[in-house]
Design an enzyme around this catalytic site. Structure first.
Site, PDB file in Angstrom:
ATOM      1  N   GLY A  96       0.807  -1.228   0.000  1.00 40.57           N
ATOM      2  CA  GLY A  96       0.000   0.000   0.000  1.00 40.57           C
ATOM      3  C   GLY A  96       0.835   1.270   0.000  1.00 40.57           C
ATOM      4  O   GLY A  96       0.332   2.344   0.306  1.00 40.57           O
ATOM      5  N   ASP A 123       3.788  -0.452 -14.291  1.00 41.84           N
ATOM      6  CA  ASP A 123       4.257  -1.168 -13.101  1.00 41.84           C
ATOM      7  C   ASP A 123       4.790  -2.558 -13.447  1.00 41.84           C
ATOM      8  O   ASP A 123       5.856  -2.970 -12.988  1.00 41.84           O
ATOM      9  CB  ASP A 123       3.118  -1.303 -12.080  1.00 41.84           C
ATOM     10  CG  ASP A 123       2.552   0.049 -11.673  1.00 41.84           C
ATOM     11  OD1 ASP A 123       3.207   1.070 -11.959  1.00 41.84           O
ATOM     12  OD2 ASP A 123       1.460   0.082 -11.089  1.00 41.84           O
ATOM     13  N   TYR A 135      -9.051   6.430  -9.555  1.00 41.35           N
ATOM     14  CA  TYR A 135      -8.086   6.182 -10.628  1.00 41.35           C
ATOM     15  C   TYR A 135      -8.830   5.984 -11.950  1.00 41.35           C
ATOM     16  O   TYR A 135      -8.488   6.573 -12.982  1.00 41.35           O
ATOM     17  CB  TYR A 135      -7.257   4.935 -10.293  1.00 41.35           C
ATOM     18  CG  TYR A 135      -6.164   4.624 -11.283  1.00 41.35           C
ATOM     19  CD1 TYR A 135      -4.865   5.090 -11.088  1.00 41.35           C
ATOM     20  CD2 TYR A 135      -6.420   3.875 -12.426  1.00 41.35           C
ATOM     21  CE1 TYR A 135      -3.860   4.799 -12.003  1.00 41.35           C
ATOM     22  CE2 TYR A 135      -5.424   3.592 -13.338  1.00 41.35           C
ATOM     23  CZ  TYR A 135      -4.146   4.051 -13.115  1.00 41.35           C
ATOM     24  OH  TYR A 135      -3.152   3.768 -14.019  1.00 41.35           O
TER      25      TYR A 135
HETATM   26  C1  GLA Z   1      -0.483   3.162 -10.826  1.00 41.85           C
HETATM   27  C2  GLA Z   1      -0.838   2.381 -12.080  1.00 41.85           C
HETATM   28  C3  GLA Z   1       0.123   2.704 -13.236  1.00 41.85           C
HETATM   29  C4  GLA Z   1       0.271   4.207 -13.445  1.00 41.85           C
HETATM   30  C5  GLA Z   1       0.515   4.908 -12.114  1.00 41.85           C
HETATM   31  C6  GLA Z   1       0.480   6.410 -12.264  1.00 41.85           C
HETATM   32  O1  GLA Z   1       0.744   2.751 -10.322  1.00 41.85           O
HETATM   33  O2  GLA Z   1      -0.825   1.005 -11.825  1.00 41.85           O
HETATM   34  O3  GLA Z   1      -0.293   2.063 -14.408  1.00 41.85           O
HETATM   35  O4  GLA Z   1      -0.840   4.724 -14.118  1.00 41.85           O
HETATM   36  O5  GLA Z   1      -0.444   4.548 -11.116  1.00 41.85           O
HETATM   37  O6  GLA Z   1       1.530   6.840 -13.078  1.00 41.85           O
END
Ligand code: GLA
Length: 391
Positions: A125, A175, A225
């Site tokens: 987290g 990520d 998000y």
């Molecule tokens: C999270 C998402 C990524 C990216 C970031 C913001 O980590 O998993 O794909 O969008 O936020 O840059």
């Protein structure tokens, strides 16, 4: 007391042995940082992430039936399910593993059931993508175990689909890409449209990467998000009706933004403005890095924070406080909130000689302001997902 990589390996081996016997394979997949380029991945811009020296570890072994038996060693939780009836679990962590299996089955891959134990030293987290690390570790391990022949890029794309469809977060590709493709002492310049990438050395003498963890648990999956993503799409859809070549915010110029201003609501305009500026900022920051101009690079990190806070509105008061605090310290070259937002960490580039004093001053100020302990991690840049030996 915090656990480290050596502890993780020992935990894996002990827990696997006592629950399931002898494991076939051990895999490690790291968490990630991102130096600049936030929320640009799903807008098909660029990002500049790197894998870190904190990872998720998985021990895995085949079963002769179609069941999946899982244990999260750190949480002391176990979970099992039939591969034919995968459904989301309220436990959360099994969903990242089931999401991978679900995608493999949908892709027509042949698997039997398996046992797995996971552990790790990626703080949960904290915005360091422990979830992408679990997904990458799982798909990498299953690919090896069942000889599926998937390339690294195919595995990365599969992880993103698992997260989008099974977990339900409409995340971009950054990520999992960083976790899978990470390389020691290098950042990854990734073009999220073509998926072309190259490594840039990031081994700055005398500079440390310090993460300050607000311990505010961000709940990315909880709508915001996905709302940001929709707002960006709304801007693109308006511009696309006038400029058919505009397929994403990557294709939008500052001039086009002007036209958007009076056509969409203020939030949509602000989100799009931030992304268009951030894509440009990242490209300039990469030049700064090539020229070894970390001062100019650091300034752009502060600008990114400002935009994430005011235009994209994914910061929180704790992150704003820490970014502002860093700005007042001449030994910090740049700082900003990192990752999806609403909590987690700031990333700070700090002169090595001032790291200790910076951390203790920040912790003191944070305690005064929020009556909460600040956690800190000094991270280095490590390699991506790999099979490991346990000895
Ligand atoms: C999270 C998402 C990524 C990216 C970031 C913001 O980590 O998993 O794909 O969008 O936020 O840059």
């Amino acid at each position: 007391m915090s656990i480290d990589a050596k502890d993780c390996k020992e935990i894996l081996q002990t827990v696997y042995q006592s629950n399931y016997g002898i494991a076939d394979l051990f895999v490690k997949s790291p968490g990630r940082i991102n130096l600049i380029g936030e929320h640009t991945d799903y807008n098909l811009g660029f990002v500049l992430p790197a894998a870190i020296d904190k990872a998720i570890y998985i021990a895995i072994g085949k079963r002769s039936d179609n069941e999946i038996h899982l244990t999260a060693a750190d949480l002391n939780e176990s979970f099992s399910i039939s591969m034919n009836e995968l459904v989301k679990s309220p436990l959360d962590w099994p969903n990242y593993i089931m999401g991978i299996v679900d995608q493999l089955l949908k892709g027509g891959h042949e698997l039997t059931g398996f046992n797995a134990v996971i552990t790790g030293d990626v703080p949960l987290g904290a915005g360091l993508s422990s979830s992408a690390a679990v997904e990458c570790a799982t798909v990498f391990a299953l690919n090896e175990l069942f000889g599926l022949g998937l390339s690294k890029l195919e595995m990365v794309k599969l992880c993103q689909r698992a997260e989008n469809h099974f977990v339900g977060l409409q995340c971009g590709i950054m990520d999992m890409f960083a976790s899978m493709f990470g390389k020691a002492d290098s950042v990854i310049q990734l073009d999220c449209r073509s998926l072309d990438f190259h490594y840039s050395p990031f081994n700055q003498k005398g500079i440390k990467i310090v993460l300050l963890d607000t311990c505010v648990k961000h709940s990315l999956a909880s709508t915001e998000y996905n709302v940001r993503r929709k707002e960006c799409e709304e801007g693109v859809s308006f511009l696309n009706s006038k400029y058919p070549n505009v397929a994403s915010l990557r294709d939008v110029s500052l001039e086009m933004l002007g036209e958007l201003k009076n056509a969409v609501n203020e939030n949509v305009y602000h989100r799009c403005k931030f992304i268009v500026e951030e894509i440009k900022r990242l490209q300039e920051a990469c030049l700064n890095l090539e020229q070894n101009d970390l001062i100019a690079f650091g300034k752009k990190m502060y600008e990114t924070h400002d935009g994430l806070s005011k235009l994209y509105q994914v910061s929180c008061e704790e992150l704003d406080f820490l970014a502002e605090f860093a700005k007042g310290n001449p030994h910090v070259l740049g700082a900003r909130m990192m990752g999806g937002g609403f909590g987690g960490c700031t990333i700070n580039l700090v002169e090595e000689s001032a790291v200790e004093s910076f951390i203790s001053e920040a912790a003191g100020a944070f305690q005064n302001e929020f009556n909460t302990n600040l956690k800190s991690y000094i991270v280095s840049i490590g390699n991506g997902t790999s099979v490991i030996s346990i000895d």
